[in-house]
Write an enzyme that holds these catalytic residues in place. Structure first.
Site, PDB file in Angstrom:
ATOM      1  N   HIS A   1       6.609  11.731   5.757  1.00 52.36           N
ATOM      2  CA  HIS A   1       7.161  10.520   6.546  1.00 52.36           C
ATOM      3  C   HIS A   1       7.501   9.731   5.380  1.00 52.36           C
ATOM      4  O   HIS A   1       7.162   9.760   4.242  1.00 52.36           O
ATOM      5  CB  HIS A   1       6.180   9.946   7.253  1.00 52.36           C
ATOM      6  CG  HIS A   1       5.097   9.091   6.620  1.00 52.36           C
ATOM      7  ND1 HIS A   1       3.708   9.027   7.105  1.00 52.36           N
ATOM      8  CD2 HIS A   1       5.075   8.235   5.471  1.00 52.36           C
ATOM      9  CE1 HIS A   1       2.935   8.516   6.294  1.00 52.36           C
ATOM     10  NE2 HIS A   1       3.774   7.898   5.350  1.00 52.36           N
TER      11      HIS A   1
ATOM     12  N   ASP B   1       2.790  14.173   5.072  1.00 58.94           N
ATOM     13  CA  ASP B   1       3.339  14.748   6.192  1.00 58.94           C
ATOM     14  C   ASP B   1       4.925  14.470   6.026  1.00 58.94           C
ATOM     15  O   ASP B   1       5.628  14.829   7.049  1.00 58.94           O
ATOM     16  CB  ASP B   1       2.804  14.314   7.457  1.00 58.94           C
ATOM     17  CG  ASP B   1       3.134  12.668   7.816  1.00 58.94           C
ATOM     18  OD1 ASP B   1       3.896  12.064   6.980  1.00 58.94           O
ATOM     19  OD2 ASP B   1       2.672  12.356   8.968  1.00 58.94           O
TER      20      ASP B   1
ATOM     21  N   GLU C   1       7.507   9.079  11.317  1.00 60.89           N
ATOM     22  CA  GLU C   1       6.574  10.280  11.363  1.00 60.89           C
ATOM     23  C   GLU C   1       7.390  11.411  11.577  1.00 60.89           C
ATOM     24  O   GLU C   1       8.311  11.639  12.383  1.00 60.89           O
ATOM     25  CB  GLU C   1       5.399  10.191  12.180  1.00 60.89           C
ATOM     26  CG  GLU C   1       4.385   8.902  11.691  1.00 60.89           C
ATOM     27  CD  GLU C   1       3.415   9.359  10.525  1.00 60.89           C
ATOM     28  OE1 GLU C   1       3.836  10.304   9.776  1.00 60.89           O
ATOM     29  OE2 GLU C   1       2.377   8.849  10.479  1.00 60.89           O
TER      30      GLU C   1
ATOM     31  N   ASP D   1       7.641  -1.930   6.408  1.00 64.64           N
ATOM     32  CA  ASP D   1       6.535  -1.478   7.555  1.00 64.64           C
ATOM     33  C   ASP D   1       5.513  -2.464   7.702  1.00 64.64           C
ATOM     34  O   ASP D   1       5.494  -3.090   6.699  1.00 64.64           O
ATOM     35  CB  ASP D   1       6.360  -0.033   7.620  1.00 64.64           C
ATOM     36  CG  ASP D   1       5.987   0.547   6.323  1.00 64.64           C
ATOM     37  OD1 ASP D   1       5.646  -0.324   5.561  1.00 64.64           O
ATOM     38  OD2 ASP D   1       5.959   1.659   6.388  1.00 64.64           O
TER      39      ASP D   1
HETATM   40  C1  F6R Z   1       4.527   2.198   3.066  1.00 60.69           C
HETATM   41  C2  F6R Z   1       5.221   3.121   3.570  1.00 60.69           C
HETATM   42  C3  F6R Z   1       4.534   4.751   3.335  1.00 60.69           C
HETATM   43  C4  F6R Z   1       3.956   5.154   2.062  1.00 60.69           C
HETATM   44  C5  F6R Z   1       3.634   6.580   2.077  1.00 60.69           C
HETATM   45  C6  F6R Z   1       3.024   6.783   0.882  1.00 60.69           C
HETATM   46  O1  F6R Z   1       5.121   0.960   3.227  1.00 60.69           O
HETATM   47  O2  F6R Z   1       6.279   2.974   3.944  1.00 60.69           O
HETATM   48  O3  F6R Z   1       5.613   5.359   3.833  1.00 60.69           O
HETATM   49  O4  F6R Z   1       4.976   4.878   1.174  1.00 60.69           O
HETATM   50  O5  F6R Z   1       2.737   6.751   3.294  1.00 60.69           O
HETATM   51  O6  F6R Z   1       1.709   6.240   0.562  1.00 60.69           O
HETATM   52  P1  F6R Z   1       1.228   6.159  -0.870  1.00 60.69           P
HETATM   53  O7  F6R Z   1       2.016   5.642  -1.832  1.00 60.69           O
HETATM   54  O8  F6R Z   1      -0.195   5.032  -0.750  1.00 60.69           O
HETATM   55  O9  F6R Z   1       0.807   7.551  -1.042  1.00 60.69           O
END
Ligand code: F6R
Length: 242
Positions: free
Chosen positions: A138, A136, A143, A68
């Site tokens: 995701h 959440d 989301e 992403d």
């Molecule tokens: C990042 C991504 C997000 C993160 C998620 C957890 O490329 O796709 O889904 O993996 O938000 O983020 P962290 O690892 O910072 O807790």
């Protein structure tokens, strides 16, 4: 199918994730790697860099696809995922920039950027996809409520995700972009193997939902219940509700 590994701390979790990555790198000729940003995979990337330095493992002919990118951040922005990946991995291994794919968050037509990214993605089989999970539920930036069958698409970020990520933007939620371009859940599910890394108490509920909850778009990660090969690397806090 889930293989669940529970470790004491982040270092041990990163070791476990690297074991899976190493297995893929050792057993596949020039595997295509699916990569994530955020705090969760940084330890894994450090181990990949160390392995590259110590064993001379080459990434010259390896392709990568990232999950992403924020909409509106130019690639050279310090919080763009392009910059994150270069600082945390690509600048420290021998991968050429033309082998690196990160969705393009800028330009006149972000919808077209999504189509272009998905068109490139479907030409390849991701040998292993690295994932974190949002508090959440995701994965990538899919989301809650996002349909399971989506390809790469645009997503409005939830308040919770923007709050979680404000730590990278001087703790100011207003600086966190409101939209992202993200691989869809359908794109992610095509990967042959998945490594999901989660640590910390704030992930416990999402981890529970993914592993034990009903398969529902309320917890996007629960789609992984249908994937044949997911290694989930957790610390005790993230596993505390299991
Ligand atoms: C990042 C991504 C997000 C993160 C998620 C957890 O490329 O796709 O889904 O993996 O938000 O983020 P962290 O690892 O910072 O807790």
């Amino acid at each position: 199918m889930f293989k669940i590994i529970i470790k004491e701390n982040y270092d041990e979790v990163s070791d476990a994730a690297f074991e899976v990555m190493k297995e893929v790198l050792d057993s596949t000729e020039n595997p295509v790697l699916g990569l994530a940003t955020g705090s969760s995979p940084v330890g894994l990337y450090q181990r990949m860099i160390k392995d590259h330095e110590e064993t001379g493992r080459s990434y010259k002919d390896i392709l990568t696809f990232n999950l992403d990118e924020y909409v509106g951040l130019p690639r050279d922005h310090e919080q763009s995922y392009w910059t994150f990946m270069h600082e945390n991995l690509f600048n420290h291994i021998d991968i050429p920039d033309e082998n690196v794919h990160v969705p393009l968050g800028i330009g006149d037509d972000p919808e077209q950027n999504c189509v272009d990214y998905e068109n490139e993605l479907v030409k390849h089989e991701i040998a292993v996809q690295v994932l974190g999970i949002g508090s959440d539920g995701h994965i990538a930036f899919n989301e809650p409520g996002c349909p399971f069958d989506t390809p790469t698409h645009l997503m409005d970020l939830t308040e919770q995700t923007r709050r979680d990520n404000a730590r990278f933007f001087e703790n100011d939620i207003d600086q966190v972009p409101t939209r992202a371009i993200t691989m869809g859940l359908a794109s992610i599910m095509r990967a042959k193997r998945i490594i999901l890394i989660a640590t910390g108490k704030n992930k416990a509920e999402a981890v529970y939902g993914m592993l034990k909850g009903p398969k529902t778009t309320d917890c996007p990660a629960s789609i992984l219940q249908d994937h044949p090969d997911v290694t989930v690397c957790l610390d005790k806090d993230a596993a505390s509700l299991l």
